[in-house]
Each structure stands twice: as structure tokens, then as C-alpha cells.
Design an enzyme around this catalytic site. Sequence first.
Site: not given
Length: 846
Positions: A326, A529
Site C-alpha cells: 500500500d 483514511e
Amino acid sequence: MKNIKQQALLCVCTLSLLSACGQSKQLETQTAKDKKPSIWPYVTSEVVVSADIESQVAEVLAEMTIEQKVAQMIQPEIRDITVEDMRKYGFGSYLNGGGAFPNGNKHASVRDWVALAESMYQASVDASVDGSSIPTMWGTDAVHGHNNVIGATLFPHNIGLGAANDPKLIERIAQVTAKEVLVTGIDWIFAPTVATVRDDRWGRTYEGYSEDPEIVRDYAYSIVRGLQGNGRSGEFFREQHVISTVKHFVGDGGTVKGDDQGDNINDEKTLFKIHAQGYVGGLKAGAQSVMASFNSWHGDKIHGNKYLLTTVLKGQMGFDGFVVGDWNGHGQIQGCTNESCPQAINAGLDMFMAPTKSWKPLFYNTVDQVKDGTIPLSRVNDAVSRILRVKLRAGLFKKPNPAQRLYAGNSQLMGNKQHRALAREAVRKSLVLLKNKGGILPLSPKQNILVSGDGAHNIGKQSGGWTITWQGTNNTNADFPGGMSIFEGIRQQVEKAGGEITLSADGSFDKSNKPDVAIVVFGEEPYAEGQGDRPHLAYQYGDKQDLQLIKSLKSSGIPVVSLFISGRPLWVNAELNASDAFVAVWLPGSEGGGIADVLLTDNTGKIQHDFSGALSFSWPNSPTQHVNRFDEELPLFPYGYGLNYSMTDTLVDTLNESFDINSSVNEEELLYDVQPKRPWALHISTDDEQKLVKSNSEQLKGLEFRTIDRFVQEDSIQLTLDGAKNAGISLISKHGFAEDLSAYVDSNAYLTFDISVKEGVISSATVGMNCITAVQCRSKVAIPPSKLKDQWQRVAVPMACFESLGARLSHTESPFSIALNGDAKLELSKIALRTSAAETLIVSCN
């Protein structure tokens, strides 16, 4: 309070998961060192191993150089590479992150997306420079529809889909999403997110389907099959399919305090039973890629965890696809940077996600590490074999170039009527009715209806984060062609029935034409996020604007139906008490008309669609309650709760509205330490100009900034003032977010910072805490220069000072700024909010 639907859903959990759900808090504590691979099952994938494909993988691999192999393992981002870069290096893949578009144009057309896909593909298969003709693949975060593209169909976010509890619906949504992604020439989707969320303070809660692993497992299976095809029947990776990614492996939904990228300290059995069920479902359906998670497990970053990535996922569970990282997640491993991390590859990561310009040094460093044996060639061969295997299974070696594929460039398919009809169906099924006093719902469309609240006619707000932009901010209704706001959906039906409707965001209305009922649409602003993390679950703590709106309408004798937009359950007892009906609409996406389909009867008074959604998350009984299914502690509304029109609502209007917020405030909340903490960005400024800090040294006229070492490398700031007026630094929200810091006032907390004046004289100094968008909510407190020393000391300003001087702490966009006058060299460190001011210089209000 239980209803029939509740009781039925409480019996759904399978016996194997029931044990984990009910006993998770009683399980014997286990550290990450007590590893038990036998806990993890072998998952038989519905995608069978092909001897022909394995032979092709070996054949291609045998002809590759080390440089070509490493290039397959590097995934840069479209903002940081060119077509020439692709031709030179031959990257195995590339991505567009949230808010990245072809040519940097938010309104890029379908043709623009396909053109970029085509140019990158052609460059990848051009062997004239790098000697490789292996096709690249493009990955994108299509997490609730093809959400990066203007005009795409936007489905409800996962939390709403979880409330629908309909795996077949999920498979249909995945099929539509795949087609719209293929329209833009893209091959690969970073979905589904299969986090089992256990603490709703986490800013990614809405990306989870449920707090219960069963729904997550079943949905993961369905969405992977919808994206990639049915491996069981052989209908796998046909022209209508894309590569899927189950993410984020593993435990991201169970971090301490819901901290994004934080630490999961569950024992291994709980890690599997609660947090890994989505991988059981996703790998069974044949998911070809898994994304490693930002979080740690017992302090060990997953990106570098060989036990979980290799022993468990690839070994015990039998996963033969590839593991992708990620967003620079490898750089968070101890001893690594974004530009160098052999530890990640050796642990089992197969592909670096390397946005920003870090991809180039990462490529060369990794090549060198393979050549000198730091990374074994066998590990590289395994990683590249996995990537090639997926490309061959997906048909990328045989497919036409992106511009020539079946759906490519078909703008008529993007957001078409059939796709939007499916999204509207999903909205209807996701709605959860929490209160219906006196059976006020459904409403007749023939009434005089006032629609109010800032979410009523705001498609961006109802769609949430990961919508066109990463955080879902800076969008207007014009950015959603073909979409429908909640108000517009209601308006169409009311006007068709001959009723009367008024849109008034502030709730004002013509006193001579009093509405029969008011629908108030309100809730959370978009976030994604990091920025979405919260210290507690109280809605609009310290700034109850929406409650005031509801109460003002009630005081006028108007019944109120509240539609609550949110990415998680929140403590809204006061809003529930004030409302006659209350509906959790979650984040419904672009098709707001689905709400009117359930809320309103037809012209004859017949119910169009009943409420069928049920909570897949327990609803909190206090702002600090973090409760999940089968816990002994009772929530306000339990998992599985949801009224329909045949049920009698017995919810009282006297829910407790008081609470102690102090327990939700951290003793120390760092704002700057080594770097700005999310969501803040560091700026330097003088009276004349302001500049975003992008490196370890910056300069304005009369002001020099650089980072220095105090405790660890570059953890502090040095400022050199040379006559500049009001020179200093500010922490400012990156994406226009406003943080609610009012709880720190009630906790008698302080804004603190460490400072040392090394040379020269400071003639004046002020510290501020402000909003940015309005002058009237700014504040500054003077720091007596005579009190500042040539050695480190901690200065503390009571948060109450800023509030008394005009700061709107419920809407803080800049939690710290310091402005200085003089000629001096000073150092700053450890900027934080703290509940204790021991051993500090406490500055009084002035």
C-alpha cells in the site's frame, strides 16, 4: 429492545464464527511470538492451477534480466511517471491514487482515461529500450463504483451495503463496477476492502461491511466473483472482468483505539477468526492479488511480516497470486525508507506500491540489493512468477490493446440507466430505520414538505470520501452528471403527486404556508483514511448546529424526519430525542432517489418499498462505548436492529444526553514530532507570504527554516529570523478539514510546545489556534519574550484561553501557529495537546 428482524439475524452466525465472536474478549492473551500456523486453513481457490500457464511463466521468467524482473515489482503512480519512463523501465503495473487523473484534469473524459491506458500499454510492450514486451496493468481504487471518474455510477459505501446483508446484490454491483472500470481501459481494482471493523473511531469504518466477520466473509466471496468471474464454472476473466484485490492483509479493522495504520494486538486466533474471514471468502473465489496492510501486529509492520505474508498467506492458506504493498507502506518498516526496503521483499511483498518520485531510487536500490545478494534471486523469481501468473490468467498477454477492448471508450455505458437503477436499489436496501414515533413514516408525497439541512442537496456529502477526490472534498453537484441528490429524489416524487416541496438548508420557511413535515438531512462531512479518525463518537460535540435546526423546526410545531449521513454509527442521542423519525442513510452515493422510494408512499398512499436494512454495526450507547456483536456490554441499538413499517417503535424521547468526554481525550496528542501528524501540513510564513514546507529546508525573505536533530534524526525545527515581521510556522489542515478540539477545553488541557532561543533576541511572540475560512474565529495568545530561555523548555497555553479569545475549537483548521518578531535563531519541538502541564511555563490568557 429486540424486534423480529433482530432475533432472526442474531441466529445467522455460523457455529465456527459464533465461538470467535462471543469469546474474543475472553481468549487467552497471546503474543505475536506464539505463532500457530495451524490456526489458518488452506483455502481451495475456485481458480485451478493451469500447467500451461505455469509453463509460460517459467518460459518468460527465464528470458528476463534482473532489471526487468525488478521493474515488474515496482508500481509507480501516474502523477510521477511519463510514457517515456514506462518505455525505459517497463513497470509491471502503475496506479492512479485518489485524486489523480489523466493530465491532472479532474474532469478528464473517458477518452482521456483510455488514451493514457493505451499509451502506457504501448510503451510497456515496446522492447526497443528496456528489452521487455511484458504488458503492464493499471490499478485503481474503485471502492464504491468507479469513484475516480466523473459520471460514473457511485454505489453506497460498504457500511451501507453491509446493512443490506445481500451477497447477491454485492455480486451484481461488482459486475457493474468492473464494466465501468473497463470503459476507461483499466485492468485492476483495489477492492474489496475486507476489514472487520471493531472500533468505529477508525476513519475507514465505512469501508468495512460489518463488525461481524460472517458478512465480511460472504461479501468478499461475492464481490471477487463479480469482478473476476465465476471460477467454479470456468467463466473467469472474460471480457467483462477485471483483477480484484482483497485488502488490507491483515487486522486493519482492529487497531488499538481505531488508529489508522496503528497496532493490532489481538492474539493469533482472534486475528484469524475476526479479521481474516474476508480472505477466506476472497481467496476461495479466486482473488488474484492481496494488498498488505499499513497496520502493525504486536508492533511489527505487516509490510515486513514474513510470518503473515509468507508462512500464513502464501504457505498455509495456499495463495498463489501476488502481494502488493500500500502507498509507500514499505517505508514504514523499521530500517526502511520509501527508497530502499529489501526487508519487505524478503518478508513476502511481491510488488512495491511506490508513488511519488521514490520509485526511481527504489528501483535502482532494489536492483543492487538483488545483485549483491541482500535480496535472494529466488525470492525475486518467486515474486515475478506470481505477477506473471496473474497477468497470464487475466489474459493480458492475449487481450487487445486497451483502446481496442470490448468496453473501452464506451461512454454510454458509464453511469447508464441500468447501472444507476442498481445503485438506487442498493440505496433502498441499505437504509436502516432507527425511530418512527407514532408511525410518522411513510410520508404522503401530497403533503407540504420542507427539506432542510446541509446534506439535502449535496451529492458530494452523501457520497463521502473516495469520491472523485481522495478525501471526497472540493466537489459540487456539477461534478456528478446524471447523479441525484436526496432532495432531488424527494422533489421529483412530491411534484409528480401534486404535493408541495421547499428546499431550505437553514430551515426557514414562509410562516403563512407552514409545512406539514420537515425532512432534515445532515451528518458527517466527507473524509477518508487518516483524516477520518476520531477521539470519540459524539456527533458535533461542542457545536450542535444540526440539533439546533431540528429543535427550531420542532418548536414551530413541525414534525421532523431526520436522515443521518454518516460513515459509522455515532452517538446522536440528542438528535434522536428531538426527531420524530430517524433514518441511518449511511453514504448512499450518487443515487439519492433511492431514499425517496422508501420514505414516501406512491400517489395512492401505497408503500413503494419498505425498510429492509439492519445494522451491521452496533450503535453506541455513549460517545466512548466501543461495542460489538456478542459483547456483554449493551449498545443503544444492537447488531441486527432495524424497524420496518409493520413494527411499532417504542423508543423513548428521553435518551441520556449527558456524558463525560474526558476519557476520550488522550493525555498527549502530538501535532508535530519529526513531521506533522495527520491531518496537518506544516507552513512557514511572514507578514508578506506563506509557503508549504516540502523539504528539510525552506526559505522566505527574512526567515530560514530547517529541520534539526534533538532526540532522533530531524525531529525538531530551527527558525532563523532576520528582521521578518510575524515570522514563524503554522500547522494547517491539508484538505480543508476542521477538527473538533472542544473536548480538550472540557478536559482542562493545554497546547504545548518545546522552545529554545539559541541566539539573538525575540521582541514579541504569539501563539494561535484558528479557523482559516473566517476571521472571527481566530485567536492568539502572547508569550512573554523575557520568559524564553536559551535552553529547552516547555510552554503551555490553556485551551480555554483560545476559546475565550474567539477560537471556534469545534471547527479548528489550524491547531498551532507561532508568530515571532526579532533577529534570532530558535528551535521548536514536540508540539502537542496535553492534559498535564507539569514542569512547563504556563502562559496566562491575555
